[in-house]
Design an enzyme around this catalytic site. Structure first.
Site, PDB file in Angstrom:
ATOM      1  N   ASP A   1      49.607 -66.323 -28.059  1.00  0.00           N
ATOM      2  CA  ASP A   1      49.442 -67.602 -28.786  1.00  0.00           C
ATOM      3  C   ASP A   1      50.688 -68.118 -29.512  1.00  0.00           C
ATOM      4  O   ASP A   1      50.605 -68.579 -30.662  1.00  0.00           O
ATOM      5  CB  ASP A   1      48.290 -67.489 -29.804  1.00  0.00           C
ATOM      6  CG  ASP A   1      46.928 -67.241 -29.155  1.00  0.00           C
ATOM      7  OD1 ASP A   1      46.867 -67.132 -27.923  1.00  0.00           O
ATOM      8  OD2 ASP A   1      45.941 -67.153 -29.896  1.00  0.00           O
TER       9      ASP A   1
ATOM     10  N   LYS B   1      42.191 -69.061 -23.489  1.00  0.00           N
ATOM     11  CA  LYS B   1      41.002 -68.466 -24.116  1.00  0.00           C
ATOM     12  C   LYS B   1      40.450 -69.403 -25.178  1.00  0.00           C
ATOM     13  O   LYS B   1      41.164 -70.245 -25.706  1.00  0.00           O
ATOM     14  CB  LYS B   1      41.353 -67.102 -24.707  1.00  0.00           C
ATOM     15  CG  LYS B   1      42.450 -67.152 -25.744  1.00  0.00           C
ATOM     16  CD  LYS B   1      42.888 -65.771 -26.174  1.00  0.00           C
ATOM     17  CE  LYS B   1      43.944 -65.808 -27.239  1.00  0.00           C
ATOM     18  NZ  LYS B   1      43.539 -66.450 -28.500  1.00  0.00           N
TER      19      LYS B   1
ATOM     20  N   CYS C   1      44.323 -62.654 -33.455  1.00  0.00           N
ATOM     21  CA  CYS C   1      44.397 -62.567 -31.997  1.00  0.00           C
ATOM     22  C   CYS C   1      45.200 -61.356 -31.510  1.00  0.00           C
ATOM     23  O   CYS C   1      44.851 -60.737 -30.505  1.00  0.00           O
ATOM     24  CB  CYS C   1      44.938 -63.870 -31.420  1.00  0.00           C
ATOM     25  SG  CYS C   1      43.790 -65.241 -31.709  1.00  0.00           S
TER      26      CYS C   1
END
Ligand code: ZN
Length: 217
Positions: free
Chosen positions: A13, A111, A156
């Protein structure tokens, strides 16, 4: 021993939304990008993850009237932090940060695209059942060791690292190539949980040394 053919770097990310100026900016998170870029040069296998939400996503506080950002709610799959709307599909906020420079990355895992399930982990969504397919991809390519970097350490990155360990990979988090949000002590809690689940904490320099010793054999 670092085995290039059996190792993958998972870059979590590194998007505009999670870097300064983004909708869910993590302080100083852009500072880890040069380290990530240089680590990636030492890997044959690199996977990028990208938070990729529809506008009506369940994790956005704006979709829960009367709720504020960073409150938690109970959902069927467990506790959910409510975040400011971020990384909406197709927006600038969801794009990779412009300084992330890993053209050799072979796979992008998106995701969080199911409206009713959040997904911190690159392997399993937050219900701990819905698979992204990443474990199968890595196994079919003979990957055993995964090295995880990116944002945010306590969400994450941690969930990805713990799932990797549970799924049977040797799971390493490169500590100085991650940045945390640290919401009510979440960073320390995440490290305790990662170490308890068998995730190993290493530093970029150690990883470079492992790589160099592998090259000289
Ligand atoms: Zn998200």
């Amino acid at each position: 021993m670092f085995q290039p053919q059996q190792s993958a770097l998972i870059v979590v990310d590194v998007q505009n939304g999670f870097t300064p100026g983004g909708n869910l900016a993590v302080a100083n998170s852009d500072q880890i990008i040069p380290t990530i870029n240089s680590l990636a040069q030492h890997f044959d296998n690199v996977v990028l993850t990208q938070d990729w939400h529809p506008q009506d996503h369940i994790s956005f506080f704006e979709n829960h009237p009367g709720k504020s950002a960073y409150e938690t709610i109970e959902l069927a799959y467990g506790r959910q932090v409510l975040w400011p709307s971020h990384c909406v599909q197709g927006t600038h906020d969801a794009d990779f940060h412009p300084e992330l420079n890993i053209p050799k990355a072979q796979l992008i895992i998106r995701k969080g695209f199911h409206p009713h399930i959040d997904s911190y982990s690159a392997f399993l969504e937050a219900d701990h059942r819905t698979s992204t397919g990443l474990a199968g991809y890595l196994r079919e390519r003979g990957i055993r060791d995964v090295f995880i970097v990116g944002i945010a350490t306590d969400f994450c990155v941690a969930w990805t690292a713990i799932d990797a360990a549970k799924l049977g990979f040797n799971s390493y988090v490169v500590s100085d190539a991650t940045k945390g949000i640290d919401l009510n002590g979440s960073l320390q809690h995440a490290w305790q949980e990662m170490l308890a689940q068998g995730v190993k904490r290493i530093y970029a320099k150690e990883l470079m040394n492992l790589r160099h010793s592998a090259q000289t054999i």
